[in-house]
Design a protein around this motif. Structure first.
Motif, PDB file in Angstrom:
ATOM      1  N   GLU A 142       0.851  -1.200   0.000  1.00 35.76           N
ATOM      2  CA  GLU A 142       0.000   0.000   0.000  1.00 35.76           C
ATOM      3  C   GLU A 142       0.876   1.236   0.000  1.00 35.76           C
ATOM      4  O   GLU A 142       1.750   1.398   0.863  1.00 35.76           O
ATOM      5  CB  GLU A 142      -0.922   0.018   1.232  1.00 35.76           C
ATOM      6  N   ASP A 175      -4.481   3.984  -2.067  1.00 33.52           N
ATOM      7  CA  ASP A 175      -5.444   4.582  -1.138  1.00 33.52           C
ATOM      8  C   ASP A 175      -5.707   6.000  -1.640  1.00 33.52           C
ATOM      9  O   ASP A 175      -4.772   6.807  -1.756  1.00 33.52           O
ATOM     10  CB  ASP A 175      -4.833   4.574   0.269  1.00 33.52           C
ATOM     11  N   HIS A 178      -4.461   8.703   0.643  1.00 29.75           N
ATOM     12  CA  HIS A 178      -2.998   8.799   0.660  1.00 29.75           C
ATOM     13  C   HIS A 178      -2.489   9.515  -0.591  1.00 29.75           C
ATOM     14  O   HIS A 178      -1.631  10.395  -0.499  1.00 29.75           O
ATOM     15  CB  HIS A 178      -2.360   7.413   0.721  1.00 29.75           C
ATOM     16  N   HIS A 212      -8.125   1.465  -1.769  1.00 24.89           N
ATOM     17  CA  HIS A 212      -8.725   1.891  -0.509  1.00 24.89           C
ATOM     18  C   HIS A 212      -9.442   3.195  -0.801  1.00 24.89           C
ATOM     19  O   HIS A 212      -8.796   4.196  -1.148  1.00 24.89           O
ATOM     20  CB  HIS A 212      -7.659   2.097   0.571  1.00 24.89           C
ATOM     21  N   ASN A 214     -11.147   6.227   0.335  1.00 26.13           N
ATOM     22  CA  ASN A 214     -11.316   7.088   1.506  1.00 26.13           C
ATOM     23  C   ASN A 214     -11.289   8.531   1.060  1.00 26.13           C
ATOM     24  O   ASN A 214     -10.461   8.911   0.234  1.00 26.13           O
ATOM     25  CB  ASN A 214     -10.148   6.870   2.480  1.00 26.13           C
ATOM     26  N   HIS A 227      -8.649  10.056   7.221  1.00 28.56           N
ATOM     27  CA  HIS A 227      -9.734   9.643   6.323  1.00 28.56           C
ATOM     28  C   HIS A 227     -11.051  10.310   6.702  1.00 28.56           C
ATOM     29  O   HIS A 227     -11.350  10.482   7.879  1.00 28.56           O
ATOM     30  CB  HIS A 227      -9.911   8.122   6.381  1.00 28.56           C
ATOM     31  N   GLU A 257     -12.226   2.530   4.154  1.00 29.37           N
ATOM     32  CA  GLU A 257     -11.596   2.557   5.494  1.00 29.37           C
ATOM     33  C   GLU A 257     -11.978   3.882   6.142  1.00 29.37           C
ATOM     34  O   GLU A 257     -11.113   4.639   6.590  1.00 29.37           O
ATOM     35  CB  GLU A 257     -10.076   2.480   5.389  1.00 29.37           C
TER      36      GLU A 257
END
Ligand SMILES: [Zn+2]
Length: 279
Positions: A142, A175, A178, A212, A214, A227, A257
């Motif tokens: 990740e 993500d 991120h 992911h 978010n 998040h 998440e």
């Protein structure tokens, strides 16, 4: 789209997580297979594994994804932490294989005060160990939020890591919070398209295994990872629509998440399904 959420086990056992995913209208689920804040490796006896496998099969939820405990750091500058991380990682790989887990998500790691080459080398060795130990479970790296010392946050760094690990089995998890924190403009359609093009250009599209999904509390490029529920953060409707309709990102399962409860996550999953549906 294949949509799900990270869910917690219940006191009834790890299979309680499956009921939590069903409450959210999920197609797939992500779980911790050990305490996320502890170094203890996962330990399940035969009956526990059997109950989980039975419940998973009966639910039809796939893929089943596990996330490595938060305490590990595959690029740690501290030899003791690095050693403990690798032991935890290998123990988790074995548990995932037994539990029928499809993907194991592991953060790319952060090198702290070390120079980046040393940190990258440590992460590469950790991922090699994990990939070579895994049987049915695919190990997935990740990307991080552009925070200080992070080994890989953006596609160019992911390419470097994957090239060095040199194993086709290593997958990638992106993500959205991120990437946005690391400066990727996911709040505009052009930015999402640019990301997909870069993934293709760096031959990372075929490694992409998971998203992911978010939203981000902080603004683009803030290098801060917090998040938000879908639509409550800075990514915005244009961004989410582009993300949900992108052929590269939309080709893999998405896992929430987000901080919301079961009811909120159920609505977020339904919202993303609507965005992805053809008008
Ligand atoms: Zn994540």
């Amino acid at each position: 789209m294949i949509l799900g959420a990270h869910v917690r086990r219940r006191h009834t056992g790890i299979e309680g997580a499956i009921e939590e995913a069903e409450l959210r209208g999920a197609d797939c689920l992500q779980i911790f297979v050990s305490n996320p804040r502890a170094w203890a490796a996962p330990r399940y006896d035969g009956p526990q594994v059997g109950r989980f496998l039975d419940a998973l099969t009966a639910s039809g939820l796939r893929p089943c994804v596990a996330h490595l405990s938060y305490v590990g750091n595959v690029a740690s500058w501290d030899p003791t932490t690095l050693q403990r991380t690798r032991e935890l990682l290998l123990g988790t790989v074995h548990a995932c294989d037994a539990l029928g887990v499809d993907l194991l998500v592991v953060h790319a790691g952060a090198g702290g005060p070390q120079d980046r080459d040393t940190a990258l080398g440590a992460a590469v060795e950790s991922f090699r160990l994990a990939v070579s130990e895994a049987d049915r479970t695919r190990v997935v790296v990740e990307l991080m939020a552009g925070t200080s010392g992070a080994v890989a946050s953006v596609p160019s760094e992911a390419e470097e890591l994957c090239t060095a690990v040199d194993d086709e089995r290593l997958g990638i998890c992106l993500d959205t919070a991120h990437l946005f924190a690391a400066g990727v403009p996911l709040d505009v359609a052009d930015g999402v398209e640019g990301l997909a093009q870069e993934l293709r250009a760096r031959a990372l599209d075929h490694r992409l295994a998971l998203v992911h999904a978010n939203d981000s509390v902080f603004e683009r490029g803030a290098r801060r990872d917090r998040h938000a529920d879908i639509g409550d953060g800075q990514i915005g409707e244009e961004g989410w629509r582009a993300l949900a309709n992108d052929p590269v990102l939309g080709s893999v399962p998405w896992m929430l998440e987000t901080p919301g409860d079961a009811d909120r996550q159920r609505r977020d999953i339904a919202h993303l399904r609507r965005l992805a549906a053809p008008d």
